[in-house]
Design a protein around this motif. Structure first.
Motif, PDB file in Angstrom:
ATOM      1  N   LYS A  21     -26.227   6.608  16.791  1.00 53.03           N
ATOM      2  CA  LYS A  21     -27.362   7.261  17.444  1.00 53.03           C
ATOM      3  C   LYS A  21     -28.291   6.164  17.984  1.00 53.03           C
ATOM      4  O   LYS A  21     -28.164   4.993  17.610  1.00 53.03           O
ATOM      5  N   LEU A  22     -29.251   6.560  18.803  1.00 54.32           N
ATOM      6  CA  LEU A  22     -30.125   5.571  19.451  1.00 54.32           C
ATOM      7  C   LEU A  22     -30.896   4.731  18.430  1.00 54.32           C
ATOM      8  O   LEU A  22     -31.139   3.544  18.634  1.00 54.32           O
ATOM      9  N   ASP A  23     -31.278   5.376  17.302  1.00 50.79           N
ATOM     10  CA  ASP A  23     -32.115   4.666  16.323  1.00 50.79           C
ATOM     11  C   ASP A  23     -31.326   4.281  15.068  1.00 50.79           C
ATOM     12  O   ASP A  23     -31.896   4.156  13.995  1.00 50.79           O
ATOM     13  N   GLU A  24     -30.015   4.111  15.230  1.00 50.66           N
ATOM     14  CA  GLU A  24     -29.175   3.819  14.058  1.00 50.66           C
ATOM     15  C   GLU A  24     -28.799   2.340  14.012  1.00 50.66           C
ATOM     16  O   GLU A  24     -28.396   1.754  15.018  1.00 50.66           O
ATOM     17  N   LEU A  25     -28.906   1.769  12.805  1.00 48.75           N
ATOM     18  CA  LEU A  25     -28.508   0.371  12.595  1.00 48.75           C
ATOM     19  C   LEU A  25     -26.998   0.261  12.438  1.00 48.75           C
ATOM     20  O   LEU A  25     -26.348   1.217  12.010  1.00 48.75           O
ATOM     21  N   ARG A  26     -26.466  -0.912  12.697  1.00 48.65           N
ATOM     22  CA  ARG A  26     -25.084  -1.192  12.289  1.00 48.65           C
ATOM     23  C   ARG A  26     -25.071  -1.357  10.762  1.00 48.65           C
ATOM     24  O   ARG A  26     -26.114  -1.640  10.167  1.00 48.65           O
ATOM     25  N   PRO A  27     -23.894  -1.219  10.118  1.00 55.80           N
ATOM     26  CA  PRO A  27     -23.865  -1.397   8.652  1.00 55.80           C
ATOM     27  C   PRO A  27     -24.273  -2.821   8.255  1.00 55.80           C
ATOM     28  O   PRO A  27     -23.902  -3.778   8.936  1.00 55.80           O
ATOM     29  N   ILE A  28     -25.043  -2.923   7.172  1.00 59.59           N
ATOM     30  CA  ILE A  28     -25.538  -4.236   6.710  1.00 59.59           C
ATOM     31  C   ILE A  28     -25.184  -4.425   5.235  1.00 59.59           C
ATOM     32  O   ILE A  28     -25.383  -3.513   4.421  1.00 59.59           O
ATOM     33  N   LYS A  29     -24.660  -5.620   4.914  1.00 60.26           N
ATOM     34  CA  LYS A  29     -24.380  -5.970   3.509  1.00 60.26           C
ATOM     35  C   LYS A  29     -24.998  -7.331   3.246  1.00 60.26           C
ATOM     36  O   LYS A  29     -24.810  -8.261   4.038  1.00 60.26           O
ATOM     37  N   ILE A  30     -25.718  -7.457   2.143  1.00 56.69           N
ATOM     38  CA  ILE A  30     -26.344  -8.755   1.832  1.00 56.69           C
ATOM     39  C   ILE A  30     -26.004  -9.134   0.393  1.00 56.69           C
ATOM     40  O   ILE A  30     -26.076  -8.292  -0.516  1.00 56.69           O
ATOM     41  N   GLU A  31     -25.634 -10.390   0.203  1.00 59.12           N
ATOM     42  CA  GLU A  31     -25.373 -10.897  -1.140  1.00 59.12           C
ATOM     43  C   GLU A  31     -26.197 -12.173  -1.329  1.00 59.12           C
ATOM     44  O   GLU A  31     -26.212 -13.036  -0.439  1.00 59.12           O
ATOM     45  N   ALA A  32     -26.887 -12.270  -2.459  1.00 59.42           N
ATOM     46  CA  ALA A  32     -27.707 -13.461  -2.716  1.00 59.42           C
ATOM     47  C   ALA A  32     -26.962 -14.414  -3.644  1.00 59.42           C
ATOM     48  O   ALA A  32     -26.091 -13.989  -4.408  1.00 59.42           O
ATOM     49  N   ASN A  33     -27.307 -15.706  -3.533  1.00 54.43           N
ATOM     50  CA  ASN A  33     -26.796 -16.707  -4.473  1.00 54.43           C
ATOM     51  C   ASN A  33     -25.264 -16.824  -4.443  1.00 54.43           C
ATOM     52  O   ASN A  33     -24.580 -16.609  -5.438  1.00 54.43           O
ATOM     53  N   VAL A  34     -24.744 -17.180  -3.277  1.00 51.37           N
ATOM     54  CA  VAL A  34     -23.291 -17.251  -3.097  1.00 51.37           C
ATOM     55  C   VAL A  34     -22.757 -18.687  -3.102  1.00 51.37           C
ATOM     56  O   VAL A  34     -21.548 -18.886  -3.112  1.00 51.37           O
ATOM     57  N   LEU A  35     -23.648 -19.678  -3.052  1.00 50.60           N
ATOM     58  CA  LEU A  35     -23.209 -21.075  -2.997  1.00 50.60           C
ATOM     59  C   LEU A  35     -23.697 -21.836  -4.223  1.00 50.60           C
ATOM     60  O   LEU A  35     -24.881 -21.767  -4.565  1.00 50.60           O
ATOM     61  N   ARG A  36     -22.793 -22.567  -4.846  1.00 51.46           N
ATOM     62  CA  ARG A  36     -23.133 -23.250  -6.086  1.00 51.46           C
ATOM     63  C   ARG A  36     -24.057 -24.453  -5.864  1.00 51.46           C
ATOM     64  O   ARG A  36     -24.924 -24.735  -6.662  1.00 51.46           O
ATOM     65  N   ARG A  37     -23.858 -25.188  -4.765  1.00 44.39           N
ATOM     66  CA  ARG A  37     -24.579 -26.457  -4.621  1.00 44.39           C
ATOM     67  C   ARG A  37     -25.910 -26.364  -3.879  1.00 44.39           C
ATOM     68  O   ARG A  37     -26.656 -27.325  -3.834  1.00 44.39           O
ATOM     69  N   ALA A  38     -26.191 -25.229  -3.289  1.00 42.35           N
ATOM     70  CA  ALA A  38     -27.492 -25.077  -2.619  1.00 42.35           C
ATOM     71  C   ALA A  38     -28.513 -24.588  -3.646  1.00 42.35           C
ATOM     72  O   ALA A  38     -28.151 -23.982  -4.653  1.00 42.35           O
TER      73      ALA A  38
END
Ligand code: CDP
Length: 252
Positions: A21-38
């Motif tokens: 729809k006009l006001d619809e976002l694409r699907p979003i997935k977020i994951e935090a803390n994925v890298l060991r050395r950063a």
């Protein structure tokens, strides 16, 4: 922005070519803390965009002439991988990525309590692994989760999303074809709690009414994405996580 010619970007039922729809976002997935050395990191998928953000610091700023005795500097580097776009992108910085890095640094610096860390640098790396329009917005949204994951004190997270105009209609969150063939593209970034705008760019043409409508629609979307960012952080730090799952715990 281009000419869509005979291609109808909005169909007769008011849907977009990807079914949204006009006001619809694409699907979003977020994951935090994925890298060991950063010190902090996040991985984000947003429609066809795949983005990795890593944060280091606050650490002593080098070279020393960059140091500010009153506050930390936030240095963001936005980079597109050679394989992230249809035509291989030449590796290394170009005018576009230097400009994007600058505006993203300024947006992030607005929410970080930089005065708590004089003479230091907070380095934010945004790697675009796959691009499908809206990568600066996706990158900024991921970077702010990575900053929070690094434990850097901030007023609030930053959320970013674009709206635009395609087939004569104001739409939320353009994907590649709409970005290429639409009439306008307006990426914005906001501080959701205060509703301040910390980034606004516009490519194309809009009336004041369309701009106002787009801003309201995008602010609402940003508040929804803010919930996803917070969930990503909560998921990573909620109790009951075993050590193998949590790199920070495992490395202790
Ligand atoms: O990604 P964003 O919308 O923030 O920036 P843009 O400059 O409006 O680029 C829109 C899209 O064009 C990107 O997301 C990529 O999919 C594509 N692009 C590309 O194919 N090659 C480039 N060198 C730059 C962008």
């Amino acid at each position: 922005m281009g000419d869509s010619g005979d291609l109808k970007l909005i169909d007769d039922s008011g849907k977009r070519l990807d079914g949204r729809k006009l006001d619809e976002l694409r699907p979003i997935k977020i994951e935090a803390n994925v890298l060991r050395r950063a010190d902090g990191s996040a991985y984000l998928e947003w429609g066809g965009n795949k983005i990795l953000a890593a944060v280091y610091g606050p650490r002593e700023a080098h070279p020393r002439h960059l140091q500010d005795p009153t506050k930390a500097i936030v240095q963001c580097r936005y980079n597109m991988a050679a394989f992230s776009v249809m035509d291989r992108k030449r590796p290394g910085p170009d005018r576009r990525s230097v400009e994007i890095s600058k505006i993203l640094s300024e947006a992030l610096a607005y929410v970080v309590f930089t005065e708590q860390f004089p003479r230091t640098s907070i380095d934010v790396f945004i790697e675009v692994l796959q691009a499908d329009a809206g990568t600066r917005c996706s990158g900024l949204t991921a970077a702010s989760v990575a900053l929070a994951d690094a434990g850097i004190p901030m007023k609030d997270l930053i959320v970013s999303c674009a709206f635009g105009k395609v087939g004569g209609k104001v739409v939320l969150d353009l994907y590649k074809e709409e970005d290429n063939l639409g009439e306008a593209d307006v990426p914005i970034a906001v501080v959701p709690r205060t509703e301040e705008i910390v980034l606004l760019q516009m490519d194309g043409h809009l009336t004041v009414e369309e701009l106002n409508h787009g801003l309201t629609m995008t602010m609402d979307a940003c508040k929804y994405i803010y919930g996803l960012q917070r969930d990503a952080l909560k998921n990573r730090y909620s109790t009951g996580m075993d050590n193998e799952e949590n790199p920070k715990e495992a490395s202790k």
